[in-house]
Design a protein around this motif. Structure first.
Motif, mmCIF file in Angstrom:
data_model
loop_
_atom_site.group_PDB
_atom_site.id
_atom_site.type_symbol
_atom_site.label_atom_id
_atom_site.label_comp_id
_atom_site.label_asym_id
_atom_site.label_seq_id
_atom_site.Cartn_x
_atom_site.Cartn_y
_atom_site.Cartn_z
ATOM 1 N N SER A 37 0.849 -1.193 0.000
ATOM 2 C CA SER A 37 0.000 0.000 0.000
ATOM 3 C C SER A 37 0.885 1.244 0.000
ATOM 4 O O SER A 37 1.682 1.450 0.915
ATOM 5 C CB SER A 37 -0.909 -0.008 1.235
ATOM 6 O OG SER A 37 -1.715 1.150 1.259
ATOM 7 N N TYR A 38 0.732 2.066 -1.026
ATOM 8 C CA TYR A 38 1.516 3.294 -1.176
ATOM 9 C C TYR A 38 0.632 4.503 -0.868
ATOM 10 O O TYR A 38 -0.582 4.471 -1.108
ATOM 11 C CB TYR A 38 2.040 3.422 -2.617
ATOM 12 C CG TYR A 38 3.029 2.353 -3.001
ATOM 13 C CD1 TYR A 38 4.400 2.568 -2.907
ATOM 14 C CD2 TYR A 38 2.594 1.111 -3.461
ATOM 15 C CE1 TYR A 38 5.313 1.583 -3.265
ATOM 16 C CE2 TYR A 38 3.492 0.118 -3.815
ATOM 17 C CZ TYR A 38 4.854 0.359 -3.712
ATOM 18 O OH TYR A 38 5.752 -0.628 -4.057
ATOM 19 N N HIS A 39 1.253 5.583 -0.388
ATOM 20 C CA HIS A 39 0.479 6.807 -0.179
ATOM 21 C C HIS A 39 -0.010 7.311 -1.531
ATOM 22 O O HIS A 39 0.734 7.316 -2.507
ATOM 23 C CB HIS A 39 1.336 7.885 0.499
ATOM 24 C CG HIS A 39 0.515 8.962 1.142
ATOM 25 N ND1 HIS A 39 -0.194 9.879 0.389
ATOM 26 C CD2 HIS A 39 0.269 9.253 2.441
ATOM 27 C CE1 HIS A 39 -0.840 10.686 1.216
ATOM 28 N NE2 HIS A 39 -0.586 10.326 2.460
ATOM 29 N N GLY A 40 -1.261 7.733 -1.599
ATOM 30 C CA GLY A 40 -1.818 8.184 -2.865
ATOM 31 C C GLY A 40 -1.534 9.649 -3.163
ATOM 32 O O GLY A 40 -1.121 10.405 -2.292
ATOM 33 N N PRO A 72 3.587 7.172 -9.679
ATOM 34 C CA PRO A 72 3.008 5.833 -9.846
ATOM 35 C C PRO A 72 3.924 4.865 -10.590
ATOM 36 O O PRO A 72 3.922 3.666 -10.305
ATOM 37 C CB PRO A 72 1.712 6.082 -10.623
ATOM 38 C CG PRO A 72 1.816 7.457 -11.177
ATOM 39 C CD PRO A 72 2.724 8.216 -10.267
ATOM 40 N N CYS A 77 6.293 3.538 -7.989
ATOM 41 C CA CYS A 77 5.618 2.573 -7.111
ATOM 42 C C CYS A 77 5.477 1.221 -7.799
ATOM 43 O O CYS A 77 5.712 0.168 -7.193
ATOM 44 C CB CYS A 77 4.244 3.095 -6.694
ATOM 45 S SG CYS A 77 4.292 4.598 -5.684
ATOM 46 N N THR A 93 -1.697 -1.032 -4.026
ATOM 47 C CA THR A 93 -2.835 -0.115 -3.925
ATOM 48 C C THR A 93 -2.333 1.228 -3.392
ATOM 49 O O THR A 93 -1.158 1.375 -3.030
ATOM 50 C CB THR A 93 -3.893 -0.665 -2.949
ATOM 51 O OG1 THR A 93 -3.260 -0.941 -1.682
ATOM 52 C CG2 THR A 93 -4.552 -1.926 -3.476
ATOM 53 N N TYR A 94 -3.264 2.200 -3.336
ATOM 54 C CA TYR A 94 -2.925 3.538 -2.831
ATOM 55 C C TYR A 94 -3.891 3.932 -1.713
ATOM 56 O O TYR A 94 -5.097 3.745 -1.825
ATOM 57 C CB TYR A 94 -3.010 4.563 -3.969
ATOM 58 C CG TYR A 94 -2.004 4.307 -5.072
ATOM 59 C CD1 TYR A 94 -0.683 4.763 -4.970
ATOM 60 C CD2 TYR A 94 -2.366 3.601 -6.213
ATOM 61 C CE1 TYR A 94 0.242 4.523 -5.979
ATOM 62 C CE2 TYR A 94 -1.454 3.359 -7.235
ATOM 63 C CZ TYR A 94 -0.154 3.821 -7.107
ATOM 64 O OH TYR A 94 0.754 3.581 -8.111
ATOM 65 N N ARG A 111 -6.389 8.840 0.603
ATOM 66 C CA ARG A 111 -6.937 9.870 -0.283
ATOM 67 C C ARG A 111 -7.738 10.889 0.530
ATOM 68 O O ARG A 111 -8.261 10.583 1.595
ATOM 69 C CB ARG A 111 -7.755 9.255 -1.404
ATOM 70 C CG ARG A 111 -9.051 8.610 -1.019
ATOM 71 C CD ARG A 111 -9.643 7.903 -2.239
ATOM 72 N NE ARG A 111 -10.954 7.334 -1.981
ATOM 73 C CZ ARG A 111 -11.165 6.169 -1.393
ATOM 74 N NH1 ARG A 111 -10.136 5.447 -0.973
ATOM 75 N NH2 ARG A 111 -12.402 5.730 -1.212
ATOM 76 N N TRP A 146 -8.233 9.916 -7.086
ATOM 77 C CA TRP A 146 -6.823 9.716 -6.746
ATOM 78 C C TRP A 146 -6.331 8.456 -7.455
ATOM 79 O O TRP A 146 -7.102 7.771 -8.126
ATOM 80 C CB TRP A 146 -6.652 9.601 -5.222
ATOM 81 C CG TRP A 146 -6.669 10.944 -4.517
ATOM 82 C CD1 TRP A 146 -7.553 11.963 -4.739
ATOM 83 C CD2 TRP A 146 -5.773 11.404 -3.504
ATOM 84 N NE1 TRP A 146 -7.255 13.033 -3.912
ATOM 85 C CE2 TRP A 146 -6.181 12.729 -3.151
ATOM 86 C CE3 TRP A 146 -4.681 10.841 -2.859
ATOM 87 C CZ2 TRP A 146 -5.515 13.478 -2.172
ATOM 88 C CZ3 TRP A 146 -4.014 11.580 -1.882
ATOM 89 C CH2 TRP A 146 -4.429 12.890 -1.553
ATOM 90 N N TYR A 159 -7.702 1.729 -4.867
ATOM 91 C CA TYR A 159 -7.672 2.253 -3.504
ATOM 92 C C TYR A 159 -7.464 1.100 -2.511
ATOM 93 O O TYR A 159 -8.042 0.021 -2.667
ATOM 94 C CB TYR A 159 -8.979 2.964 -3.176
ATOM 95 C CG TYR A 159 -9.294 4.175 -4.029
ATOM 96 C CD1 TYR A 159 -8.307 5.109 -4.343
ATOM 97 C CD2 TYR A 159 -10.582 4.390 -4.513
ATOM 98 C CE1 TYR A 159 -8.601 6.223 -5.120
ATOM 99 C CE2 TYR A 159 -10.882 5.506 -5.287
ATOM 100 C CZ TYR A 159 -9.889 6.417 -5.595
ATOM 101 O OH TYR A 159 -10.187 7.526 -6.366
ATOM 102 N N THR A 160 -6.679 1.360 -1.493
ATOM 103 C CA THR A 160 -6.396 0.334 -0.479
ATOM 104 C C THR A 160 -7.670 -0.133 0.219
ATOM 105 O O THR A 160 -7.911 -1.345 0.347
ATOM 106 C CB THR A 160 -5.384 0.872 0.559
ATOM 107 O OG1 THR A 160 -4.146 1.169 -0.106
ATOM 108 C CG2 THR A 160 -5.123 -0.146 1.658
#
Length: 317
Positions: free
Chosen positions: A192-195, A208, A211, A232-233, A236, A242, A246-247
């Protein structure tokens, strides 16, 4: 490295409130959300919204969340970042200072701390493995502002990213293997990456792509199939689109696909912080289990792990 100059390292992270109180959180969020790199809305629209609506509502909620993760020595991000700086200074045997893009210690104070030790050449290492205009470029902007307040500025070099550095990938893989040894391997590894807003990527931000590359290299290092790993990101904010997937939405859907046990890691974060310890480890775990998930193993950030410090030493050398 130039032997004639005395060198030092400035480690930079995003920042954190000075204490888990509403006024301190409000001060920190105000500085952070005023940065045009982070929120690029027209100021006459954004500032009244920020100060009249967002800060009064969000600051008390965020302060409570910080209180739930605060450590004896302070904010988790500050504690882990300081430990990284201390270990790095020991490993390199040159001065290392810590600074934050927002809040304390400031970028200016970080440079001053190094120059007081006779440093005249600084390697700036933002603790963001993957480049983004919202993070790494914001550090560069902050350096320029700090230099405006200095009579003499040092020569410096900025390490832009390390998203595919072999030692970074190995350190991540080792942290996964340690988790597997302690808790067993789950059905699925979620990175899980920061969006960031999708619009930023559409306008050229390469975040992206970085990532995706980190995830691909980690998959190869661990020998996982496409069915065993995903990305995922998270985090948000606001109503616009975003980066996806999404996570939270992914965690809701996975149990219906037969994935009942997962390992979750956050490769965009060099240090555990509110977004990893509360949002992922607590909120996302609850979400996964509410939708039929059974086992949720959170894999901590690299923090001051020896492999992580080795990677930093290699980068700086």
């Amino acid at each position: 490295m130039n032997k004639k100059n005395k060198q030092g390292v400035l480690l930079v992270n995003l920042g954190t409130p000075d204490e888990p109180s509403v006024p301190a959180v409000k001060r920190f969020l105000s500085q952070f959300l005023h940065d045009k790199r982070v929120v690029d809305m027209t100021r006459w629209l954004w500032c009244p919204l920020l100060h009249g609506v967002i800060l009064p509502i969000r600051a008390p909620k965020v302060a409570k969340l910080y209180q739930s993760v605060w450590m004896g020595e302070g904010s988790p991000l500050m504690v882990h970042s300081q430990r990284q700086a201390d270990k790095l200074a020991q490993a390199l045997d040159i001065p290392v200072a810590l600074a934050m893009t927002y809040g304390n210690p400031s970028l200016l104070s970080g440079f001053q701390a190094l120059m007081e030790q006779g440093v005249d050449e600084v390697i700036v290492l933002p603790l963001y493995p993957q480049y983004s205009a919202t993070t790494t470029a914001a550090v560069s902007d902050g350096l320029t502002l700090a230099f405006k307040k200095m009579a003499v500025i040092p020569s410096y070099r900025l390490i832009r990213d390390y998203h595919q550095h072999p030692l970074y990938i190995k350190a991540l893989a080792d942290s996964v293997r340690r988790s597997w040894q302690e808790k067993g391997q789950s059905d699925y590894l979620l990175c899980s990456y920061h969006g960031i807003p999708q619009r930023f990527a559409d306008n050229g931000d390469i975040y992206p792509l970085h990532c995706q590359k980190t995830t691909q290299l980690l998959q190869l290092e661990l020998g996982l199939s496409d069915e065993q790993i995903g990305m995922t990101y998270q985090s948000r904010f606001g109503r616009e689109e975003w980066l996806q997937p999404y996570t939270d939405k992914t965690l809701e859907a996975l149990p219906n696909k037969g994935i009942k046990s997962i390992d979750v890691m956050t490769p965009a974060f060099a240090s555990d912080c509110l977004e990893t310890l509360e949002e992922i480890s607590v909120e996302c775990q609850a979400l996964f289990k509410e939708h039929g998930g059974e086992v949720f193993n959170f894999i901590p950030c690299l923090n001051d792990d020896d492999r992580h410090i080795e990677m930093m030493v290699e980068l700086i050398k």
